[in-house]
Design an enzyme around this catalytic site. Sequence first.
Site: not given
Length: 515
Positions: A55, A172, A224-227, A229-230, A371
């Site tokens: 931080g 990290e 929408s066909g995006g990753v 929402s699909s 993702k």
Amino acid sequence: MEREMIVILDFGGQYKQLIARRVRACRVYCEIRPCTTSMEELRALSPKGVILTGGPGSVYEPDAPTCDPALFSLGAPILGICYGAQLMAHLLGGQVESAQTSEYGHTQLLIDGPDSALFRGTPGDTACWMSHRDRISALPAGFRITAHTPACPVAAMEDSVRRLYALQFHPEVRHTPEGDDMLRRFVRDVCGCGESWVMESYIEEQVEAIRARVGEGRVLLALSGGVDSSVAAALLSRAIGQQLICVFVDHGLLRKGEADRVKEVFGPGGSFDLTFRPVDARDRFFKALQGVTDPEQKRRIIGEQFIRTFEAEAKNLGNVSYLAQGTIYPDVVESGTGGAGAVIKSHHNVGGLPKELSFTGLVEPLRSLFKDEVRDLGRKLGLPESIVCRQPFPGPGLGVRIVGEVTEDKVRIVQEADAIFQEELARFGVDTGSGQFFAALSNLRSVGVMGDGRTYDYAVVLRAVRTEDFMTAAAARLPYELLDVCMNRIINEVSGVNRVLYDLTSKPPATIELE
Ligand code: XMP
């Protein structure tokens, strides 16, 4: 079954999501919580271990973010990183002071405690990533130094009896080559976590949770066909089948063949059991966009039209209890964990869906996933690679890849040119994984010659950027031959174009999209 969990307490560090991703990569579940989380809440989570992030503060400043010192007698192992390490020293009776000079960047790391649970197998002389000015100048009772750097006497310390560990550097980030192993040893050897975070069990868990939550109710999802929402559609379909209604709005601003692909996968005869409702709203959008050239106004119109179309569809359907959304973990974290972390990004897609529609609740089955985990989940649910690995595509679609007025003919030009670009990228074997690659249409018309005639046509812009976080980006160094082939094919195959340009600009000063 209770899932093993690591809690990451957020002190405002910019790498908190990275820490979480590294822990998840060890197949251990973790969540980022604000540093203000009470001991009561923490105990209720019964974490197998706690990580304190870095931080920007200084522990000795009056308003510095802190935590309840009782944390250190929670019983679970604790790992403090950077500010987290200093805070551990400070709260346990050690000393932290401002160093003469700050230590920043790639630094030699010398291990003093090769027997430390974190360093077993780490070379005695290695490298780490440092980013600090303050440093630990006196150890708390019970601690020993386990690593130092030429400028920093306490690069790592620990009290293995109380299972408290502190690293001044950042394990990290990739610049600490042994960092992954250190984090893995912490979660596995010190905290004793097994490999309980796997997508198969996530699917089972979520299917049960979704069923329990929605019962017999119907759930509406804007697909929408995006990753995201699909994958949300695939998961919900597994849980509730026909109770899931996917509304797919074709606004006419999609990429070439995209609407057909979405229908093939999700429509009747496709791979998923769900109620599919395609809406052809192309005319409505083109009409609303007529004569509009201002980019912000275009965005607003597209957003508004989308909501109205969706709303009308939802009203037609009637009796829908839940709204589902493909929100993912970075969306959640970026809107603030409520602790010391500043809201870094309040980006696109804010505003969301219609507020007038009243739903009993919101279902967000991907809320805790990164993702790459969403992609992994999509594969396990049987989604084709063409959807799982799609490049990011803006909500307003090609509307923000056409400078000036949006017309059907301009959309055709961008679609055709983009399809050629994608084909050639694939043929040349260009890895498009970490970036965005597309064609856009400038508003530039200029004179050219074709055959024996004079032309006055548009210039297509090819845009290709590499980026990790989409906040900054650099133009990709594509092979000249690839650009040359694209130029030739676009000129020959797409009518209305007489020039092809390659955009060399990075972000900043440009943005990724061209609008
Ligand atoms: P810019 O052009 O702002 O884009 O550098 C950053 C990333 O965001 C995407 N983008 C959007 N995504 N709705 C979205 O879902 C939008 O309105 C939108 N505008 C830009 C862009 O494609 C890039 O990945």
